[in-house]
Design a protein around this motif. Sequence first.
Motif, mmCIF file in Angstrom:
data_model
loop_
_atom_site.group_PDB
_atom_site.id
_atom_site.type_symbol
_atom_site.label_atom_id
_atom_site.label_comp_id
_atom_site.label_asym_id
_atom_site.label_seq_id
_atom_site.Cartn_x
_atom_site.Cartn_y
_atom_site.Cartn_z
ATOM 1 N N GLU A 59 0.831 -1.208 0.000
ATOM 2 C CA GLU A 59 0.000 0.000 0.000
ATOM 3 C C GLU A 59 0.864 1.256 0.000
ATOM 4 O O GLU A 59 0.573 2.221 -0.722
ATOM 5 C CB GLU A 59 -0.945 -0.006 1.205
ATOM 6 C CG GLU A 59 -2.047 -1.038 1.089
ATOM 7 C CD GLU A 59 -2.842 -1.210 2.377
ATOM 8 O OE1 GLU A 59 -2.615 -0.440 3.343
ATOM 9 O OE2 GLU A 59 -3.690 -2.126 2.421
ATOM 10 N N ALA A 60 1.926 1.259 0.785
ATOM 11 C CA ALA A 60 2.824 2.414 0.822
ATOM 12 C C ALA A 60 3.490 2.617 -0.534
ATOM 13 O O ALA A 60 3.606 3.756 -1.018
ATOM 14 C CB ALA A 60 3.883 2.226 1.909
ATOM 15 N N ALA A 61 3.896 1.532 -1.169
ATOM 16 C CA ALA A 61 4.537 1.627 -2.489
ATOM 17 C C ALA A 61 3.556 2.151 -3.525
ATOM 18 O O ALA A 61 3.919 2.970 -4.381
ATOM 19 C CB ALA A 61 5.083 0.266 -2.906
ATOM 20 N N TYR A 65 3.992 5.548 -5.692
ATOM 21 C CA TYR A 65 3.908 5.515 -7.158
ATOM 22 C C TYR A 65 2.879 6.528 -7.651
ATOM 23 O O TYR A 65 3.133 7.285 -8.584
ATOM 24 C CB TYR A 65 3.568 4.100 -7.635
ATOM 25 C CG TYR A 65 3.466 3.999 -9.135
ATOM 26 C CD1 TYR A 65 4.604 3.935 -9.923
ATOM 27 C CD2 TYR A 65 2.216 3.986 -9.759
ATOM 28 C CE1 TYR A 65 4.518 3.861 -11.306
ATOM 29 C CE2 TYR A 65 2.121 3.911 -11.138
ATOM 30 C CZ TYR A 65 3.265 3.850 -11.903
ATOM 31 O OH TYR A 65 3.174 3.789 -13.265
ATOM 32 N N ALA A 66 1.711 6.537 -7.010
ATOM 33 C CA ALA A 66 0.643 7.456 -7.411
ATOM 34 C C ALA A 66 1.078 8.913 -7.244
ATOM 35 O O ALA A 66 0.677 9.781 -8.018
ATOM 36 C CB ALA A 66 -0.626 7.178 -6.614
ATOM 37 N N SER A 72 13.126 5.687 -12.269
ATOM 38 C CA SER A 72 13.129 4.738 -13.378
ATOM 39 C C SER A 72 14.176 3.666 -13.099
ATOM 40 O O SER A 72 15.095 3.859 -12.290
ATOM 41 C CB SER A 72 13.460 5.442 -14.689
ATOM 42 O OG SER A 72 14.823 5.835 -14.703
ATOM 43 N N ALA A 73 14.038 2.545 -13.771
ATOM 44 C CA ALA A 73 15.017 1.467 -13.604
ATOM 45 C C ALA A 73 16.411 1.960 -13.967
ATOM 46 O O ALA A 73 17.397 1.618 -13.307
ATOM 47 C CB ALA A 73 14.626 0.267 -14.463
ATOM 48 N N GLU A 74 16.496 2.789 -15.002
ATOM 49 C CA GLU A 74 17.802 3.321 -15.417
ATOM 50 C C GLU A 74 18.436 4.144 -14.291
ATOM 51 O O GLU A 74 19.630 4.013 -14.018
ATOM 52 C CB GLU A 74 17.639 4.166 -16.674
ATOM 53 C CG GLU A 74 18.961 4.674 -17.227
ATOM 54 C CD GLU A 74 18.791 5.456 -18.521
ATOM 55 O OE1 GLU A 74 19.799 5.990 -18.995
ATOM 56 O OE2 GLU A 74 17.669 5.528 -19.052
ATOM 57 N N GLU A 75 17.627 4.972 -13.635
ATOM 58 C CA GLU A 75 18.146 5.777 -12.515
ATOM 59 C C GLU A 75 18.615 4.890 -11.367
ATOM 60 O O GLU A 75 19.666 5.129 -10.763
ATOM 61 C CB GLU A 75 17.071 6.740 -12.014
ATOM 62 C CG GLU A 75 16.725 7.841 -12.980
ATOM 63 C CD GLU A 75 15.497 8.639 -12.545
ATOM 64 O OE1 GLU A 75 15.517 9.864 -12.762
ATOM 65 O OE2 GLU A 75 14.542 8.054 -12.002
#
Length: 86
Positions: A59-61, A65-66, A72-75
């Motif tokens: 829920e926290a994640a 996200y919202a 990003s995965a790259e970051e």
Amino acid sequence: MSTLENTISMMKTLPEADLVKIQDFAKKLSKRHELELADEAVGHSLKSMSAEDFMRDIEAAEKQYAAGEYSSAEEVFNGLEQRYGF
């Protein structure tokens, strides 16, 4: 005859090419065993997570996200690369 003795006696009759295959397989088994031991050690050092804790983290994640609080995965990979040098 012990397992080791039996194995050695069988291996004495094999051609070199088969012995190389057996050696490679033994290396893979050894590496797999090492990884399993490492996984087990990590598992023993981690605290078990309850279903409630897991759902709370989810829920926290989702809220982060919202709210746009994510990378990003790259970051993430660039940060790991800088931090750990890989």
